[in-house]
Enzyme design. Structure first.
Site, short mmCIF file in Angstrom:
data_model
loop_
_atom_site.label_atom_id
_atom_site.label_comp_id
_atom_site.label_asym_id
_atom_site.label_seq_id
_atom_site.Cartn_x
_atom_site.Cartn_y
_atom_site.Cartn_z
N ASP A 1 3.57 -0.93 4.21
CA ASP A 1 4.80 -0.76 4.99
C ASP A 1 4.45 -0.69 6.47
O ASP A 1 3.66 0.17 6.90
CB ASP A 1 5.52 0.53 4.57
CG ASP A 1 6.04 0.45 3.15
OD1 ASP A 1 6.77 -0.51 2.85
OD2 ASP A 1 5.70 1.34 2.34
N ASP B 1 2.59 -1.33 -1.85
CA ASP B 1 2.92 -2.24 -0.75
C ASP B 1 2.32 -1.70 0.54
O ASP B 1 1.94 -0.53 0.64
CB ASP B 1 4.45 -2.34 -0.58
CG ASP B 1 5.15 -2.92 -1.79
OD1 ASP B 1 4.47 -3.55 -2.64
OD2 ASP B 1 6.37 -2.73 -1.91
#
Length: 206
Positions: free
Chosen positions: A133, A131
């Site tokens: 962040d 991901d």
């Protein structure tokens, strides 16, 4: 002095000699390799700052404390907004997609997690499924409708994008603030609690 450091800051200078005797071998290896530690959202003793050590595996995270006097370098998430590395990964493509919008949003933003660690240290921490962040400094309230618009934009990116809103009272997840529940989880160094308004510490859920 400890309060001058914020969660997600990266610090250099911690040595394996500062670790407890029971620290795992991979923690010692990470520090001996000169890798930074990341500031945690937790209380610490005077002259210490709560930090975490990252290993090469996702489950390798070690909570400890670092002497403030030993800090040699500090990199904040917002220092990394325009750092680039030559790797073709979804998280980095997403960052390229979103950078101009984030620069124009009117808030101070930064990069945390694996992307921030790699951009700051040069140590490969990202992979194809990572991901992205992000951190958004929000000293003033950010409306729920604006949060929802940000989530819509993030959902068009090359990978999942998670953002933390850093309020003066702690951090909340953007996706939670954009959601239907009137209460959101506010995390700070002391506790995690449900609140109605993250910018008003008195307005907490019963």
């Amino acid at each position: 002095m400890v309060n001058t450091f914020l969660a997600h800051d990266l610090l250099w200078g911690m040595t394996s000699e500062q670790l407890p005797a029971a620290a795992p071998g991979w923690v010692i290896e990470s520090l001996n390799a000169g890798q930074p530690v990341v500031v945690r959202r937790a209380l610490s003793a005077p002259g210490q700052v709560a930090v975490g050590v990252r290993g090469s595996l996702r489950e390798q995270r070690y909570a400890t404390a670092m002497s403030v006097d030993g800090i040699q370098r500090r990199v904040k998430p917002e220092d990394l907004c325009h750092v680039s590395i030559d790797r073709d990964l979804p998280a980095l493509r997403a960052l390229t997609q979103l950078r101009a919008m984030l620069d124009a949003c009117g808030w101070v933003w930064g990069i945390g997690g694996s992307a921030g660690f790699e951009l700051a240290s040069g140590v490969e921490a990202l992979h194809q499924r990572s991901d992205l962040d992000l951190i958004l400094r929000t000293p003033q309230p950010l409306g729920r409708e604006q949060a929802q618009e940000l989530v819509k934009i993030f959902d068009t990116a090359a990978c999942r994008v998670d953002m933390q809103l850093q309020t003066p009272r702690g951090a909340i997840a953007l996706r939670e603030w954009a959601g239907p529940s009137p209460r959101v989880l506010l995390k700070n160094a002391v506790e995690a609690c449900l609140v109605l308004d993250p910018w008003n510490p008195q307005e907490q859920a019963a």
